[in-house]
Design a protein around this motif. Structure first.
Motif, short mmCIF file in Angstrom:
data_model
loop_
_atom_site.label_atom_id
_atom_site.label_comp_id
_atom_site.label_asym_id
_atom_site.label_seq_id
_atom_site.Cartn_x
_atom_site.Cartn_y
_atom_site.Cartn_z
N ASP A 41 0.85 -1.19 0.00
CA ASP A 41 0.00 0.00 0.00
C ASP A 41 0.89 1.24 0.00
OD1 ASP A 41 0.75 0.75 2.63
OD2 ASP A 41 -0.76 -0.60 3.45
N LEU A 42 0.27 2.38 0.04
CA LEU A 42 1.00 3.63 -0.17
C LEU A 42 2.09 3.87 0.88
CD1 LEU A 42 -0.38 5.80 2.02
CD2 LEU A 42 -2.20 5.74 0.32
N THR A 43 1.97 3.24 2.06
CA THR A 43 3.00 3.45 3.08
C THR A 43 4.34 2.85 2.68
OG1 THR A 43 2.43 1.43 4.30
CG2 THR A 43 1.27 3.45 4.92
N ARG A 44 4.33 1.91 1.73
CA ARG A 44 5.57 1.25 1.30
C ARG A 44 6.30 2.03 0.20
NH1 ARG A 44 6.85 -3.85 2.03
NH2 ARG A 44 8.86 -2.79 2.05
N ILE A 45 5.63 2.98 -0.42
CA ILE A 45 6.21 3.67 -1.58
C ILE A 45 7.60 4.26 -1.28
CG2 ILE A 45 5.93 5.63 -3.17
CD1 ILE A 45 2.91 5.03 -3.14
N PRO A 46 7.77 4.96 -0.15
CA PRO A 46 9.08 5.59 0.09
C PRO A 46 10.23 4.61 0.24
CG PRO A 46 7.39 6.51 1.54
CD PRO A 46 6.81 5.30 0.91
N ASP A 47 9.93 3.33 0.43
CA ASP A 47 10.98 2.33 0.61
C ASP A 47 11.72 2.00 -0.69
OD1 ASP A 47 10.00 2.18 3.17
OD2 ASP A 47 8.99 0.26 2.91
N PHE A 48 11.17 2.44 -1.84
CA PHE A 48 11.69 1.95 -3.12
C PHE A 48 12.05 3.08 -4.08
CE2 PHE A 48 8.83 -1.21 -1.32
CZ PHE A 48 9.68 -2.31 -1.28
N ASP A 49 13.02 2.75 -4.97
CA ASP A 49 13.45 3.68 -6.02
C ASP A 49 12.81 3.36 -7.36
OD1 ASP A 49 15.54 4.72 -4.22
OD2 ASP A 49 16.43 2.75 -4.54
N GLY A 50 12.23 2.18 -7.49
CA GLY A 50 11.60 1.78 -8.74
C GLY A 50 10.59 0.68 -8.47
N PHE A 51 9.66 0.52 -9.41
CA PHE A 51 8.53 -0.38 -9.20
C PHE A 51 8.25 -1.17 -10.48
CE2 PHE A 51 8.16 3.41 -6.71
CZ PHE A 51 7.80 2.97 -5.44
N ALA A 52 8.01 -2.46 -10.34
CA ALA A 52 7.49 -3.25 -11.45
C ALA A 52 6.16 -3.82 -10.99
CB ALA A 52 8.46 -4.38 -11.80
N PHE A 53 5.10 -3.42 -11.68
CA PHE A 53 3.75 -3.88 -11.32
C PHE A 53 3.30 -4.93 -12.32
CE2 PHE A 53 3.70 0.46 -9.48
CZ PHE A 53 3.29 0.16 -8.19
N GLY A 54 2.79 -6.05 -11.80
CA GLY A 54 2.34 -7.13 -12.66
C GLY A 54 0.90 -7.51 -12.41
N CYS A 55 0.12 -7.57 -13.49
CA CYS A 55 -1.27 -8.01 -13.39
C CYS A 55 -1.70 -8.57 -14.75
CB CYS A 55 -2.17 -6.83 -13.01
SG CYS A 55 -3.91 -7.28 -12.77
N PRO A 56 -2.32 -9.75 -14.78
CA PRO A 56 -2.78 -10.29 -16.06
C PRO A 56 -4.00 -9.54 -16.58
CG PRO A 56 -3.49 -11.69 -14.26
CD PRO A 56 -2.61 -10.64 -13.65
N ALA A 57 -4.31 -9.80 -17.85
CA ALA A 57 -5.57 -9.32 -18.42
C ALA A 57 -6.71 -10.06 -17.74
CB ALA A 57 -5.60 -9.59 -19.93
N MET A 58 -7.61 -9.30 -17.14
CA MET A 58 -8.78 -9.92 -16.50
C MET A 58 -10.02 -9.17 -16.95
SD MET A 58 -7.62 -12.47 -14.73
CE MET A 58 -8.83 -12.89 -13.50
N GLY A 59 -11.18 -9.62 -16.44
CA GLY A 59 -12.42 -8.99 -16.87
C GLY A 59 -12.47 -8.99 -18.39
N GLU A 62 -9.13 -5.79 -18.60
CA GLU A 62 -9.05 -4.94 -17.40
C GLU A 62 -8.05 -5.50 -16.40
OE1 GLU A 62 -13.66 -3.50 -16.99
OE2 GLU A 62 -13.21 -5.62 -17.09
N LEU A 63 -7.66 -4.67 -15.44
CA LEU A 63 -6.88 -5.13 -14.30
C LEU A 63 -7.77 -5.94 -13.36
CD1 LEU A 63 -4.92 -1.82 -13.56
CD2 LEU A 63 -4.07 -3.85 -14.78
N GLU A 64 -7.18 -6.86 -12.64
CA GLU A 64 -7.93 -7.68 -11.68
C GLU A 64 -8.58 -6.74 -10.65
OE1 GLU A 64 -9.05 -9.70 -8.29
OE2 GLU A 64 -7.26 -8.44 -8.23
N ASP A 65 -9.88 -6.91 -10.44
CA ASP A 65 -10.61 -5.83 -9.77
C ASP A 65 -10.82 -5.99 -8.27
OD1 ASP A 65 -12.52 -7.78 -9.73
OD2 ASP A 65 -14.03 -6.65 -10.85
N SER A 66 -10.48 -7.14 -7.67
CA SER A 66 -10.74 -7.24 -6.24
C SER A 66 -9.52 -6.91 -5.38
CB SER A 66 -11.28 -8.62 -5.87
OG SER A 66 -10.29 -9.60 -6.00
N GLU A 67 -8.31 -7.24 -5.88
CA GLU A 67 -7.11 -6.97 -5.09
C GLU A 67 -6.15 -6.01 -5.80
OE1 GLU A 67 -5.29 -10.68 -4.03
OE2 GLU A 67 -6.98 -11.29 -2.80
N PHE A 68 -5.89 -6.27 -7.10
CA PHE A 68 -4.86 -5.46 -7.75
C PHE A 68 -5.35 -4.03 -8.00
CE2 PHE A 68 -2.20 -3.61 -10.92
CZ PHE A 68 -0.94 -3.97 -10.50
#
Ligand SMILES: Cc1cc2nc3c(=O)[nH]c(=O)nc-3n(C[C@H](O)[C@H](O)[C@H](O)COP(=O)(O)O)c2cc1C
Length: 138
Positions: A41-59, A62-68
């Motif tokens: 969640d947003l509290t973790r953002i300052p811990d990192f210098d870069g981000f790789a976000f992964g989510c399959p095609a759903m719906g 669309e992005l997976e709608d209950s968690e991602f």
């Protein structure tokens, strides 16, 4: 760099991509944390210098709608200017969800270094694409 690999995966294909990204980032000398999206969640953002976000095609492309999507909706506005790579697996279409996602992230001001998609489980060419994309995170 310290890089977060944050993903959702239903049947393991995007999870395999997350593992390949982690291996490639580590091979390039970065610190990596692989995180299931419900643990990020947003509290973790300052811990990192870069981000790789992964989510399959759903719906329907669309992005997976209950968690991602709830996680991503929360953190995206706070990532302006941050280096991100977007990745995920798909099956029966042609990757439109990633085009939509990449454009959305760019419109939000994220520094989208690359997007990587794999049909079903990542094959050797997807692995090479992941290695090439991971090297952009520097
Ligand atoms: C509910 C559901 C919706 C899906 N929607 C799409 C879609 O819109 N387009 C597509 O190309 N594939 C779609 N797929 C296929 C998945 O994206 C594909 O199986 C992917 O490899 C799953 O990744 P994962 O193993 O990380 O969960 C869908 C699969 C499910 C179960």
């Amino acid at each position: 760099m310290k890089i977060a690999v944050v993903y959702w995966s239903g049947t393991g294909n995007t999870e395999a991509m997350a593992s390949l990204f982690a291996k490639a980032f580590q091979g390039n000398g970065n610190d990596v944390e692989v995180i299931q999206c419900s643990d990020f969640d947003l509290t973790r953002i300052p811990d990192f210098d870069g981000f790789a976000f992964g989510c399959p095609a759903m719906g329907n492309e669309e992005l997976e709608d209950s968690e991602f999507a709830p996680m991503y909706d929360e953190v995206e506005p706070l990532l302006e200017g941050e280096k991100v790579i977007l990745f995920g697996s798909y099956d029966w279409n042609d990757g439109e969800w990633m085009e939509i996602w990449g454009k959305r992230a760019e419109d939000a001001g994220l520094n989208v270094l690359e997007t990587v998609i794999a049909k079903d489980y990542p094959d050797a060419s997807a692995e090479a694409e992941i290695a090439r994309a991971a090297a952009l995170m520097a």
